[in-house]
Scaffold this motif. Structure first.
Motif, mmCIF file in Angstrom:
data_model
loop_
_atom_site.group_PDB
_atom_site.id
_atom_site.type_symbol
_atom_site.label_atom_id
_atom_site.label_comp_id
_atom_site.label_asym_id
_atom_site.label_seq_id
_atom_site.Cartn_x
_atom_site.Cartn_y
_atom_site.Cartn_z
ATOM 1 N N ALA A 62 0.807 -1.226 0.000
ATOM 2 C CA ALA A 62 0.000 0.000 0.000
ATOM 3 C C ALA A 62 0.845 1.284 0.000
ATOM 4 O O ALA A 62 0.639 2.151 -0.855
ATOM 5 N N TYR A 120 -5.412 4.844 -2.108
ATOM 6 C CA TYR A 120 -4.234 4.292 -1.420
ATOM 7 C C TYR A 120 -4.102 4.873 -0.013
ATOM 8 O O TYR A 120 -3.873 4.153 0.953
ATOM 9 N N THR A 157 -10.044 -3.312 -0.359
ATOM 10 C CA THR A 157 -9.194 -3.330 -1.549
ATOM 11 C C THR A 157 -9.963 -3.847 -2.762
ATOM 12 O O THR A 157 -9.874 -3.290 -3.856
#
Lengths: 209, 217, 254
Positions: free
Chosen positions: C104, C146, C170
């Motif tokens: 990430a 993100y 996600t």
């Protein structure tokens, strides 16, 4: 107060657990746990704090996912869980709370009024639940088990906050539940005042692990 | 089905008794629109031009503000765990709570839009289109919100994180919602918004229920 | 209800077991580092000394050799995170959420670099550092996603639970990113029909394409290297935490 609870249809549950292993994080709580309960059976979970009694109940309730092993017979809609979180709303009245859980879990048990009578808070139906004492709240939580008849009771420290008379009541409720063939798994530090000690088994956690 | 209705009824009853949270939200919604002229000037043609966008931003922010209550209370008092054993699957529980939440947060905002239309000198046609766009778009906003609330349910700081997670994901709703009012856009935006709203509303109870199951473990 | 979760270990799950991963990934670091260094050396030599100036942009075109690889990685890293999210949710693999957590911040940095170099490049082209161009805007939204995921990772105490919940986020993000891209492009054409980029990308002669591909390889290798290092660090960090917790619990038991 002492009148017998109305007898309705009998339960035929069978709860069998084998090879049950549960970790929390990377800590092993218990491994390869094995037991089987027949109609009318009671399993007492004993052991010091932190050995996983509550977690075992949550695993049986299908909330905590075991790392290994099988749990058979504990259908989601066949069981009641009673733990320190009551699921009761302070801003709803006592009977509104009970009516809600009756609607959610199925109205196949006592009526709301009868259940409140059975747990000894019959006169408090119109009071907002926020005004109840913790003992009265616990009784209301017990009444939730009565309005929807389900064969398996998973009780986590059910006598917490109850007075002596409340503990006797708890014993009578579990007795009546067993009388219909119900099963109870109870995590407790107190001895329960059950009339029939036959069929009561004890599982002590935290000994070997 | 009666369990589904009982859950919606309980959430609405709690919202009314908890002292008009819906009213506070409406107040916030109106206030956002009130401060805009102070920021950009009271020029009426300019306000008219920007009004749909301002209403959408105000609705966006208000919906995010109300998110935290969706599952948190039920998580804290144990209702969420006990609802796992209800006659309804958890997905339906989430759907019922989303509907109740929409009725408590989005509907009051829609009812308050005439005030904004007046303050921002919108035309009636413009107002009608804005309400229609919000009517189509807010279910998707609430559904994304349910997902954000579900993934942050066990977090003490969840109140701030859920909006930050949800906002970028909701951008398409904003784009098509405001786009509906653009004379150049035609009916494309309306169809996209309807499609998006349907898909998100249908899909999110499953994702949110999955998140709640994981959070309970 | 019946739960049966006894797993049969196969070669993959043995290889991907965190302990095994620590053992074999050690031999990956140096080769990866050397390959990364070499391809950067070659790529940069091409980029600076062996590629033509643009007849319009002049030397500024060389920003592309950094911008395009970063833009490519901003999407590749999200792809890696989405695959590891599947690994977490479907196979409950302990290495998968470590991969997601490690990737990430890398994805966020590559995306930020793509935006930064994009705006450097945009300055002579557009006459401004920021333009609400379709690609730039989608990339900005991707950066926000993100950052949201990183914030969520940091908010959880229980990292195992965090892994599974963030996997859901996600995947929802992965499903949503094409929708965001589509809606932003739609919005962009609505407001400014003329875009600097053509739809199929600019036609490139080989003299530009070769250094570009080498640079993309170099940046991808850099990501692989950093990812492996970060995953190792994360596994070791979790181990250290477990040990200290166990020590604390044993202290209670005594």
């Amino acid at each position: 107060m002492n009148q017998p609870l109305p007898v309705s249809e009998a339960f035929h549950p069978q709860l069998s657990v084998s090879g049950l292993t549960v970790r929390r994080g990377e800590r092993l709580l218990f491994a390869d746990l094995q037991f089987e309960l027949r109609p009318g059976g009671v399993l007492l979970l004993r052991g010091p704090n932190g050995v996983g009694k509550s977690t075992l109940l949550l695993a049986l309730a299908g909330i905590v996912r075991p790392d290994a092993g099988t749990i058979a017979g504990a259908e989601r809609t066949e069981l009641h869980l009673l733990n320190y979180q009551s699921g009761l709303k302070g801003r709803l009245t006592v009977s509104e709370n009970l009516k809600f859980w009756q609607a959610m879990n199925g109205a196949n048990g006592l009526t709301v009024a009868a259940a409140l009578d059975a747990v000894g808070i019959g006169g408090l139906g119109v009071l907002e639940a926020g005004y109840l004492s913790s003992g009265q709240l616990r009784r209301l939580a017990l009444a939730r088990l009565l309005v929807s008849a389900r064969p398996i009771w998973l009780l986590d420290e059910p006598s917490a906050a109850l007075d002596a008379e409340g503990e006797a009541l708890l014993g009578r409720l579990i007795d009546a539940h067993r009388g219909r063939g119900g099963i109870a798994v109870v995590a407790t530090h107190h001895d329960l005042p059950l009339t029939d000690q036959a069929g009561v088994e004890t599982l002590i956690l935290g000994g070997a692990a | 089905m009666s369990a589904f209705r009982a859950l919606i009824g309980r959430d609405l009853k709690l919202a009314f008794r908890a002292g008009g949270e819906a009213l506070t939200l409406v107040l916030f919604f109106v206030m956002v629109a009130v401060i805009v002229p102070f920021a950009i000037g009271p020029d009426r043609p300019q306000l008219t031009r920007l009004a749909p966008g301002i209403v959408w931003i105000a609705a966006f922010l208000s919906m995010l503000l109300g998110l935290d209550r969706l599952f948190r209370n039920d998580d804290e008092d144990g209702s969420l765990t006990l609802l796992r054993h209800a006659g309804l699957p958890l997905e339906a529980v989430v759907a019922a709570k989303v509907i109740a939440h929409w009725l408590m947060t989005a509907l009051p905002l829609l009812l308050a839009t005439p005030v904004l239309a007046l303050l921002l000198s919108m035309s009636w046609a413009q107002w009608g289109q804005t309400v229609l766009a919000l009517l189509i778009g807010t279910p998707a906003l609430v559904s994304f919100g349910a997902l954000g609330a579900a993934v942050t349910v066990g977090l003490r700081r969840g109140g701030l994180i859920a909006p930050v997670l949800i906002l970028p994901l909701s951008i398409p709703i904003m784009i098509f919602g405001v786009g509906m009012m653009d004379p150049l856009a035609g009916s494309g935006a309306t169809l996209f918004l309807i499609a998006l709203s349907l898909v998100v509303t249908a899909f999110s109870p499953f994702a949110a229920a999955l998140a709640l199951r994981v959070a309970g473990e | 209800m019946s739960v049966d979760t006894v797993k049969q270990p196969n070669w993959f799950s043995r290889l991907a077991h965190p302990g095994q991963f620590l053992a074999w990934s050690r031999y990956l670091i140096w080769p990866l580092a050397i390959a990364t260094g070499l391809s950067f050396a070659i790529g940069l030599w091409f980029a600076f000394f062996n590629s033509p100036e643009d007849y319009q942009m002049g030397d500024m075109v060389r920003v592309m050799y950094v911008h395009v690889p970063n833009a490519w990685l901003s999407q590749l890293v999200y792809g890696v995170m989405a695959v590891s999210a599947l690994g977490t949710l479907v196979w409950r693999h302990p290495l998968a959420d470590v991969a997601n957590k490690a990737a990430a911040p890398l994805g966020a940095v590559f995306t930020a670099l793509a935006l930064y170099t994009g705006s450097l490049w945009g300055r002579p082209t557009w006459g401004t550092f920021w333009e609400w161009d379709g690609r730039m805007t989608s990339t900005l939204v991707l950066l926000l996603i993100y950052l949201g995921i990183i914030a969520l990772w940091r908010a959880f105490d229980d990292q195992l639970k965090a892994g599974r919940i963030i996997a859901i986020v996600t995947l929802v993000g992965a499903l949503n990113i094409p929708v965001i891209k589509f809606s932003v492009d739609w919005w962009n054409t609505l407001h400014q029909p003329a875009s600097v980029f053509t739809k199929d990308g600019p036609k490139m002669p080989g003299s530009i394409l070769t250094p570009l591909l080498v640079m993309m390889l170099a940046f991808t290798l850099l990501f692989a290297l950093l990812q492996v290092v970060r995953m190792r660090t994360e596994i070791l960090r979790r181990r250290a935490e477990t040990l200290s917790r166990q020590a604390a619990l044993q202290g209670v038991a005594k």
